[in-house]
Design a protein around this motif. Structure first.
Motif, PDB file in Angstrom:
ATOM      1  N   VAL A  10      33.661  -3.767  43.067  1.00  0.00           N
ATOM      2  CA  VAL A  10      33.785  -4.468  41.772  1.00  0.00           C
ATOM      3  C   VAL A  10      33.073  -5.591  41.405  1.00  0.00           C
ATOM      4  O   VAL A  10      33.210  -6.584  40.515  1.00  0.00           O
ATOM      5  N   PHE A  11      32.152  -6.071  42.740  1.00  0.00           N
ATOM      6  CA  PHE A  11      31.683  -7.349  42.695  1.00  0.00           C
ATOM      7  C   PHE A  11      30.723  -7.590  41.645  1.00  0.00           C
ATOM      8  O   PHE A  11      30.533  -8.635  40.802  1.00  0.00           O
ATOM      9  N   SER A  12      30.003  -6.380  40.972  1.00  0.00           N
ATOM     10  CA  SER A  12      29.063  -6.541  39.936  1.00  0.00           C
ATOM     11  C   SER A  12      29.549  -6.390  38.494  1.00  0.00           C
ATOM     12  O   SER A  12      29.033  -6.586  37.765  1.00  0.00           O
ATOM     13  N   LEU A  55      24.331   5.435  43.665  1.00  0.00           N
ATOM     14  CA  LEU A  55      25.124   4.368  44.227  1.00  0.00           C
ATOM     15  C   LEU A  55      24.269   3.342  44.339  1.00  0.00           C
ATOM     16  O   LEU A  55      23.129   3.485  44.782  1.00  0.00           O
ATOM     17  N   LYS A  56      24.798   2.142  44.128  1.00  0.00           N
ATOM     18  CA  LYS A  56      24.262   0.787  44.318  1.00  0.00           C
ATOM     19  C   LYS A  56      24.894   0.161  45.559  1.00  0.00           C
ATOM     20  O   LYS A  56      26.008   0.479  45.780  1.00  0.00           O
ATOM     21  N   GLY A  57      24.436  -0.990  45.763  1.00  0.00           N
ATOM     22  CA  GLY A  57      24.774  -1.943  46.914  1.00  0.00           C
ATOM     23  C   GLY A  57      26.183  -1.985  47.270  1.00  0.00           C
ATOM     24  O   GLY A  57      26.637  -1.217  48.338  1.00  0.00           O
ATOM     25  N   GLY A  58      27.096  -2.739  46.591  1.00  0.00           N
ATOM     26  CA  GLY A  58      28.559  -2.872  46.938  1.00  0.00           C
ATOM     27  C   GLY A  58      29.155  -1.418  46.989  1.00  0.00           C
ATOM     28  O   GLY A  58      30.158  -1.200  47.827  1.00  0.00           O
ATOM     29  N   GLU A  59      28.999  -0.634  46.046  1.00  0.00           N
ATOM     30  CA  GLU A  59      29.634   0.634  45.958  1.00  0.00           C
ATOM     31  C   GLU A  59      29.224   1.414  47.012  1.00  0.00           C
ATOM     32  O   GLU A  59      30.014   1.990  47.620  1.00  0.00           O
ATOM     33  N   MET A  60      27.969   1.449  47.425  1.00  0.00           N
ATOM     34  CA  MET A  60      27.476   2.139  48.683  1.00  0.00           C
ATOM     35  C   MET A  60      28.259   1.755  49.795  1.00  0.00           C
ATOM     36  O   MET A  60      28.692   2.430  50.908  1.00  0.00           O
TER      37      MET A  60
END
Length: 481
Positions: free
Chosen positions: A94-96, A437-442
């Protein structure tokens, strides 16, 4: 001192986070969770060589003879590791996201972590109750302030259920305290010899409190709506970690303290659990809402763990402890993907989805892997714990085990149906433009997938913890001292 640090780090940083906003709150929360994980890994290392060094005792309320009494055995270390691994994964995911009043959101998340770690670490009944409530209160505010449009009535129901159960447990704790002639220590509680009639009614005070938290049928009605209305990060905490507090309470406090009560009501507890397994599995098949499907799936999985606890043999209890960890990891992985789908597409209704595999292959592959682990496919982490639980349940009662085993088929039905509706078929106007998927999710999902395969192929680290968790004492308690 490591056990104290496990609680102090999220407690102190959580209070500091209330004064921050935006990115500062996110960064401090992530750093705090990683620091807590580092301490947990250090405690795991020390546990393998000198477990006695992890104990900590200090005066707290001398007038009541209540102490700050912390320690680790295999059971509590398993859940400490689950908690400290889960929070960094949640924060990375959830960082983004941009939460309104981010400082309060992340501060409450860290306070809930401190409360749950305190529950798993304490050996003082009064302190156990304090941490039990400390874990609940932040979650109440998280659900009500950042939840969906029906969050207020749903959260009120959740709070009333859990607080009522907590009060029943408090009555039981106070009664036993006076029977010990003034001690809240776990050692004093477990060495007390209460009459069968006392243990019989005390059993229900504790069992109802823990059954609500798990939850077990018929105390489950707060859960699906709460999971649906809560922000997904909070739902991850509730389903991945907090429900394990109920299972832990049964194994740490109920059965060792009230062995005859547990023995007398053993079959009733298993029957309620088995009813919950089948009921929740059937309801899950009928769901079109992804959050409610996973919520009912979780009720079925926890019901199996509850039944296995009361099956009173080493295999079932070992399976429960392994599965508590693995279920937590798998269910958080599912919630992460649901969060991604809901954020990208603005819906969690399976009827509106389809064809995602063609446009988001990474998400689709990871969802398939985690879903197969959730139905305990061999060589995934979900298999070994479920196999041990069913083996123990078969040893105890073939009929209970046979009925429970129907849930294996039902789980395959609702999970594969979910995959079919979400991933396959033709992409529609809504799903055709979604991104992968993007950065943190991946990163979070790759870590979860790695644990699924590593612990599926090589479950020895978890089984070693189980072997040192006092299972023999629990079995002895259930079979009568």
């Amino acid at each position: 001192m490591l056990t104290v640090l496990l609680i102090l780090i999220p407690l102190v940083t959580g209070l500091i986070t209330f004064g921050l906003s935006g990115r500062g709150a996110k960064v401090l929360s992530l750093v705090s969770s990683l620091a807590t994980l580092a301490v947990a890994l250090a405690a795991w290392s020390q546990f393998r060589t000198a477990p006695e060094a992890l104990s900590f005792t200090a005066e707290w309320i001398p007038q009541l003879n209540s102490q700050l009494n912390f320690g680790l055995d295999g059971l509590s270390l398993m859940l400490v590791l689950l908690t400290t691994i889960s929070f960094p994964l949640i924060f990375i995911t959830v960082f983004s996201r941009n939460y309104e009043k981010a400082g309060a959101f992340y501060g409450l998340m860290l306070l809930s972590q401190a409360g749950m770690l305190g529950v798993f670490l304490t050996y003082d009944a009064l302190l156990f109750y304090v941490f039990w409530e400390l874990a609940l209160i932040p979650v109440y505010f998280l659900c009500s302030m950042w939840g969906g449009e029906k969050a207020i009535p749903v959260t009120f129901k959740f709070f009333v259920y859990t607080f009522a159960g907590s009060l029943l447990m408090l009555v039981g704790i106070i009664y036993i305290y006076f029977q010990t002639e003034g001690s809240f220590s776990w050692q004093a509680f477990t060495s007390l010899s209460l009459s069968n009639s006392e243990q019989s009614w005390l059993f229900w005070l504790f069992f109802v409190a823990f059954a609500i938290k798990m939850p077990v049928f018929p105390f489950h009605t707060w859960q699906p709506d709460t999971y649906e209305q809560s922000p997904t990060a909070v739902t991850m905490v509730l389903s991945g970690i907090m429900v394990k507090m109920g299972l832990f309470g049964v194994m740490r406090w109920l059965m060792p303290v009230l062995p005859q009560g547990a023995y007398m009501w053993q079959e009733a507890a298993i029957l309620l659990s088995v009813i919950g397994i089948i009921y929740a599995s059937c309801i899950a098949i009928m769901q079109s809402d992804l959050k409610k499907l996973i919520a009912y799936s979780s009720i079925a999985h926890i019901g199996l763990m509850s039944a296995a606890i009361f099956a009173n043999n080493e295999q079932s209890l070992a399976g429960v402890q392994v599965q508590m960890f693995n279920h937590g990891i798998n269910i958080i992985g599912l919630w992460i993907i649901i969060e991604v789908i809901e954020q990208r597409l603005g819906t969690k209704n399976m009827q509106q989805l389809g064809g995602i595999a063609a446009v988001a292959p990474k998400l689709s592959i990871l969802l398939v892997i985690i879903s197969l682990a959730n139905i305990a496919l061999p060589l995934t982490n979900g298999f070994i714990g479920e196999f041990l639980m069913f083996s123990g349940l078969f040893q105890h009662n073939v009929w209970f085990a046979a009925v429970s085993a129907i849930a294996i088929i039902l789980a395959a039905v609702y999970m594969l149906r979910m995959l079919q509706k979400v991933l396959f078929g033709e992409a529609n106007a809504l799903t055709s433009t979604t991104s992968d998927l993007k950065g943190g999710e991946m990163l979070a999902l790759v870590c979860i997938t790695a644990m699924i395969f590593v612990l599926g192929f090589y479950p020895k680290p978890l089984l070693e913890l189980v072997s040192g968790s006092g299972i023999q004492n629990t079995v002895a308690a259930l079979t009568g001292r």
